[in-house]
Design a protein around this motif. Structure first.
Motif, mmCIF file in Angstrom:
data_model
loop_
_atom_site.group_PDB
_atom_site.id
_atom_site.type_symbol
_atom_site.label_atom_id
_atom_site.label_comp_id
_atom_site.label_asym_id
_atom_site.label_seq_id
_atom_site.Cartn_x
_atom_site.Cartn_y
_atom_site.Cartn_z
ATOM 1 N N LEU A 162 42.104 33.470 38.611
ATOM 2 C CA LEU A 162 43.314 32.666 38.618
ATOM 3 C C LEU A 162 44.457 33.350 37.879
ATOM 4 N N GLY A 163 45.683 33.101 38.340
ATOM 5 C CA GLY A 163 46.861 33.474 37.555
ATOM 6 C C GLY A 163 47.151 32.331 36.588
ATOM 7 N N HIS A 164 47.439 32.661 35.356
ATOM 8 C CA HIS A 164 47.592 31.640 34.318
ATOM 9 C C HIS A 164 48.477 30.466 34.752
ATOM 10 N N GLY A 165 49.707 30.762 35.195
ATOM 11 C CA GLY A 165 50.668 29.709 35.511
ATOM 12 C C GLY A 165 50.319 28.893 36.748
ATOM 13 N N LEU A 166 49.334 29.391 37.524
ATOM 14 C CA LEU A 166 48.947 28.673 38.738
ATOM 15 C C LEU A 166 47.899 27.608 38.460
ATOM 16 N N ILE A 167 47.408 27.586 37.232
ATOM 17 C CA ILE A 167 46.427 26.564 36.871
ATOM 18 C C ILE A 167 47.162 25.261 36.613
ATOM 19 N N GLN A 168 46.678 24.209 37.214
ATOM 20 C CA GLN A 168 47.317 22.908 37.050
ATOM 21 C C GLN A 168 47.337 22.497 35.577
ATOM 22 N N GLY A 169 48.510 22.035 35.131
ATOM 23 C CA GLY A 169 48.620 21.602 33.746
ATOM 24 C C GLY A 169 49.205 22.660 32.825
ATOM 25 N N GLU A 170 49.322 23.905 33.330
ATOM 26 C CA GLU A 170 49.910 24.971 32.518
ATOM 27 C C GLU A 170 51.401 25.061 32.815
ATOM 28 N N ARG A 171 52.207 25.134 31.786
ATOM 29 C CA ARG A 171 53.643 25.288 31.978
ATOM 30 C C ARG A 171 54.082 26.669 31.532
ATOM 31 N N THR A 172 53.840 27.649 32.376
ATOM 32 C CA THR A 172 54.218 29.012 32.033
ATOM 33 C C THR A 172 54.432 29.795 33.323
ATOM 34 N N LYS A 173 55.282 30.825 33.235
ATOM 35 C CA LYS A 173 55.477 31.702 34.395
ATOM 36 C C LYS A 173 54.475 32.851 34.386
ATOM 37 N N CYS A 174 53.688 32.939 33.345
ATOM 38 C CA CYS A 174 52.671 33.974 33.199
ATOM 39 C C CYS A 174 51.749 33.980 34.415
ATOM 40 N N PRO A 175 51.387 35.089 35.021
ATOM 41 C CA PRO A 175 51.708 36.473 34.629
ATOM 42 C C PRO A 175 52.988 37.023 35.250
ATOM 43 N N GLY A 176 53.937 36.173 35.565
ATOM 44 C CA GLY A 176 55.243 36.671 36.038
ATOM 45 C C GLY A 176 55.375 36.683 37.541
ATOM 46 N N ARG A 177 56.607 36.468 38.012
ATOM 47 C CA ARG A 177 56.825 36.324 39.467
ATOM 48 C C ARG A 177 56.543 37.616 40.231
ATOM 49 N N ASN A 178 56.620 38.772 39.542
ATOM 50 C CA ASN A 178 56.353 40.043 40.234
ATOM 51 C C ASN A 178 54.875 40.416 40.244
ATOM 52 N N PHE A 179 54.051 39.614 39.590
ATOM 53 C CA PHE A 179 52.626 39.942 39.601
ATOM 54 C C PHE A 179 52.073 39.740 41.014
ATOM 55 N N PRO A 180 51.436 40.769 41.579
ATOM 56 C CA PRO A 180 50.998 40.701 42.995
ATOM 57 C C PRO A 180 49.677 39.956 43.168
ATOM 58 N N MET A 181 49.741 38.633 43.050
ATOM 59 C CA MET A 181 48.514 37.824 43.121
ATOM 60 C C MET A 181 47.831 37.958 44.480
ATOM 61 N N GLN A 182 48.650 37.976 45.562
ATOM 62 C CA GLN A 182 48.047 38.105 46.896
ATOM 63 C C GLN A 182 47.311 39.432 47.039
ATOM 64 N N ARG A 183 47.932 40.476 46.484
ATOM 65 C CA ARG A 183 47.324 41.799 46.567
ATOM 66 C C ARG A 183 46.009 41.826 45.772
ATOM 67 N N LEU A 184 46.026 41.182 44.623
ATOM 68 C CA LEU A 184 44.796 41.108 43.835
ATOM 69 C C LEU A 184 43.722 40.347 44.612
ATOM 70 N N ARG A 185 44.143 39.244 45.240
ATOM 71 C CA ARG A 185 43.192 38.434 46.021
ATOM 72 C C ARG A 185 42.506 39.281 47.100
ATOM 73 N N SER A 186 43.326 40.057 47.836
ATOM 74 C CA SER A 186 42.707 40.893 48.891
ATOM 75 C C SER A 186 41.801 41.957 48.279
ATOM 76 N N ALA A 187 42.212 42.505 47.148
ATOM 77 C CA ALA A 187 41.434 43.603 46.553
ATOM 78 C C ALA A 187 40.075 43.133 46.030
#
Ligand SMILES: [Zn+2]
Length: 174
Positions: A147-172
């Motif tokens: 999980l990306g920190h800020g994508l967890i429900q209940g967390e109020r943070t932009k961590c790990p940042g809008r440029n973090f390639p979550m989709q790319r990590l998911r495929s990898a």
């Protein structure tokens, strides 16, 4: 070296005693939570110091994460570092109290950098993929539990940042 300094206040001793089995229960890991440090520089000592200031109530005197991946400024580019929180499989302090289970059952990986402003350097991303894959394998953690920190429900943070390639990590790691 302060790495292994272990602060316990008297109130925390009872709680820690009750949780002692949990302290040494490395096979419990079910999640991996990705973070950024939101700064351009970090070493283990620096992150320990930040944690002391930000979460002074944490009886565990260590970085809040289990692993840090350097960006060449402080730690080497792609260098994976940890302190005794990670080495002894102690619970994390990397998400808020709204998600205690993610601290208790989740390994925290922090990439040094601010990905609200910058992109993740390629060697650092590759080190993250390698580390994530090996942890998934070791603890049988499914891709959906990375999980990306800020994508967890209940967390109020932009961590790990809008440029973090979550989709790319998911495929990898799929
Ligand atoms: Zn975070």
């Amino acid at each position: 070296m302060k790495r292994r300094r272990f602060l316990l206040t008297s109130g925390a001793v009872a709680a820690a005693g009750a949780a002692m089995g949990a302290l040494y229960w490395p096979s419990r890991w079910r999640y991996i939570v990705i973070h950024h440090s939101a700064g351009d520089f970090a070493t283990i000592e620096f992150l320990q110091e930040v944690h002391r200031v930000r979460q002074s109530g944490d009886p565990i005197d260590a970085i809040p994460y289990h692993y840090v991946i350097g960006n060449g400024n402080g730690l080497g580019m792609g260098e994976v570092a940890s302190d005794w929180r990670g080495e002894l499989d102690v619970w994390g302090a990397h998400v808020s109290g709204n998600n205690s289970a993610k601290n208790f059952l989740g390994l925290g990986i922090c990439l040094v950098g601010n990905f609200e402003e910058n992109d993740v350097p390629e060697p650092q991303f590759e080190a993250l993929v390698a580390l994530t894959r090996s942890l998934m394998q070791r603890y049988r953690i499914p891709p959906d539990n990375v999980l990306g920190h800020g994508l967890i429900q209940g967390e109020r943070t932009k961590c790990p940042g809008r440029n973090f390639p979550m989709q790319r990590l998911r495929s990898a790691i799929a």
